[in-house]
Design an enzyme around this catalytic site. Structure first.
Site, PDB file in Angstrom:
ATOM      1  CG  HIS A 277      15.869  15.231  23.741  1.00  0.00           C
ATOM      2  ND1 HIS A 277      16.168  13.940  23.364  1.00  0.00           N
ATOM      3  CD2 HIS A 277      14.743  15.131  24.516  1.00  0.00           C
ATOM      4  CE1 HIS A 277      15.258  13.112  23.873  1.00  0.00           C
ATOM      5  NE2 HIS A 277      14.387  13.807  24.585  1.00  0.00           N
TER       6      HIS A 277
ATOM      7  CE  LYS B 126      13.403  16.049  31.197  1.00  0.00           C
ATOM      8  NZ  LYS B 126      12.421  15.111  30.633  1.00  0.00           N
TER       9      LYS B 126
ATOM     10  CG  HIS C  28      11.019  21.672  26.306  1.00  0.00           C
ATOM     11  ND1 HIS C  28       9.934  20.819  26.272  1.00  0.00           N
ATOM     12  CD2 HIS C  28      12.036  20.957  26.870  1.00  0.00           C
ATOM     13  CE1 HIS C  28      10.267  19.639  26.795  1.00  0.00           C
ATOM     14  NE2 HIS C  28      11.553  19.696  27.161  1.00  0.00           N
TER      15      HIS C  28
END
Lengths: 361, 118
Positions: free
Chosen positions: A220, A224, A280
């Site tokens: 997920h 990043k 999100h």
């Protein structure tokens, strides 16, 4: 090789009468009673082209021979039996036909007719047996191919799993999220998804699909790896620009996924994509990156978002302390971390104990 | 006596047997073989000894042979006896039926005996 015909009759003259008719075309084998006939049939079944059987005989009669052959269906189905008998009543003929004979020739018989009827039956069984052998051969080939296909499907499944595991390792190695966080998110996702499958069958979730969602949940936050540590590990509140940059991990994660050119199962890829991009999003449309709302948010993403938020709340982060499970439950169900689907919240309430059990490990 | 005359003398159906078997020599071969072994004796003995199942098989075999050879009278008499013996318990009048078989058998045997042997 000449085909073999077995003549079964207790009277030698009768056997000779038939032998005279058939020996021009076949090698004739004889038996003078039913027991001997069965011995020959069992030992020569592959070679016999037909059996000509009398009905009234001492020791074991023709009916008993037929009944015995019927107990071994593979023989009566493979070797044709023709009855030659003076017992020419409809009842007798019918009984023999029910016992699987191929033809009934009454006495007196015509030599040419016997010859032709034997030839017809032998030819028919030759074709039938050949066809059955071909079908059996083809079935075996298909079965073999099916085993290979299954093995390949298993292999592919394994490969899909390996790709996800590999990407998950990248996230861990980059120390963006601890390995424990990833494992816990997988655990929460699984608990929630299984409850959702039970409670809302209309969404057609299956255990196979859940397994894919749980695997893909490890990815997920893969986006990043493109976010600098100065933002990721900033202890305080992010500036507006930093926050906007942080939010791009959802879309950047998808770009990473698109860059994978390797053969990857479409469903694995789709589910991974949905989770990475939409975990999100919020039910009221106030999430990111696309501001999707309600049912437009893919179920895999909705499941992972609850799991991710819960784990973030009950664990310490560089920018916050840990909340207690009670506080976390309250914050999520009251919408303090954004609005989630009411159905999902219903499930979340049901599995609260399981979440807390996993959090306490 | 040739075969056709032989059949005519006992009221048997030469045309039919010839049509089915196709050759006088083949027909004669089987007739000689059959009557050389005196099948009737076996039948009579089985009935005298009340071995009804054996008697049925003898009568049945005689009927089958006579039918195939178109020996009309012998086929008819042995068929009647065969049915009387079928269930293992003889019906009344078996001795009369046996006498009919014997009569037909003896006549036929004699006619076959008069056939010219090659």
């Amino acid at each position: 090789m000449r085909k073999k015909i077995l003549i079964v009759d207790d009277v030698d003259i009768n056997r000779d009468l038939l032998r005279a008719i058939l020996e021009e075309d076949y090698t004739v084998v004889e038996a003078d009673n039913g027991k001997k006939a069965l011995e020959i049939i069992y030992s020569m079944k592959e070679e016999l082209a037909a059996v000509l059987l009398d009905l009234i005989m001492p020791e074991m009669d023709g009916f008993q021979v037929l009944e015995e052959l019927n107990r071994r269906r593979e023989i009566i189905g493979r070797v044709p039996v023709l009855i030659i008998s003076g017992e020419a009543s409809v009842e007798v003929e019918n009984k023999c036909l029910e016992l699987g004979i191929s033809d009934f020739i009454g006495k007196p018989f015509n030599n040419m007719v016997v010859k032709k009827r034997v030839r017809n039956v032998v030819n028919f069984f030759d074709s039938k047996n050949l066809l059955e052998e071909k079908v059996a051969e083809q079935t075996a080939i298909l079965r073999e191919a099916n085993i290979t296909l299954k093995a390949q499907a298993e292999q592919l499944k394994k490969r899909n799993q390996e790709i996800i595991d590999l990407l998950g390792t990248v996230v861990e190695y980059r120390n963006l999220e601890s390995g424990e966080h990833i494992q816990r998110v997988k655990g929460y996702t699984k608990i929630l998804a299984e409850c959702f499958m039970r409670e809302y069958p209309e969404y057609s979730l299956t255990q196979d699909k859940i397994n894919i969602i749980v695997s893909a949940s490890a990815l997920h936050d893969i986006g990043k790896i493109t976010i600098p540590d100065s933002i990721l590990q900033k202890p305080g509140k992010l500036t507006k620009d930093e926050y906007e940059y942080m939010k791009s991990h959802t879309t950047k994660g998808c770009e990473l996924l698109d860059a994978i050119k390797s053969e990857w199962d479409e469903e694995y890829k789709k589910v991974s994509y949905e989770i990475i991009r939409h975990h999100h999003e919020r039910y009221d449309g106030r999430g990111y990156p696309d501001g999707l709302s309600g049912e437009a948010i893919p179920i895999p993403a909705q499941l992972v978002s609850v799991a991710d938020v819960y784990d973030a709340l009950v664990n310490e982060r560089c920018y916050k302390d840990a909340y207690s499970p009670d506080e976390a439950f309250k914050m999520i169900t009251e919408g303090q971390c954004g609005v989630f689907s009411p159905k999902l919240m219903e499930c979340f309430r049901k599995v609260r104990g399981d979440f807390e059990g996993l959090a306490a490990r | 006596m040739n075969l056709k005359e032989c059949y005519a003398s006992i009221g048997a159906d030469y045309e039919s047997v010839f049509l089915r078997m196709g050759s006088d020599s083949v027909i004669c071969k089987f007739l000689f073989r059959y009557f050389d072994r005196n099948e009737y004796n076996g039948l009579e003995k089985a009935i005298c000894e009340k071995r009804w199942k054996d008697a049925f098989i003898y009568a049945h075999n005689m009927k089958g042979f006579a039918l195939n050879m178109s020996l009309t009278r012998l086929a008819g008499a042995s068929s009647v006896l065969c049915e009387a013996l079928r269930n293992g318990q003889p019906e009344d009048g078996v001795s009369g039926m046996l006498a009919d078989v014997k009569s037909a058998y003896v006549i036929t045997e004699k006619a076959v005996g008069n056939l010219e042997r090659e």
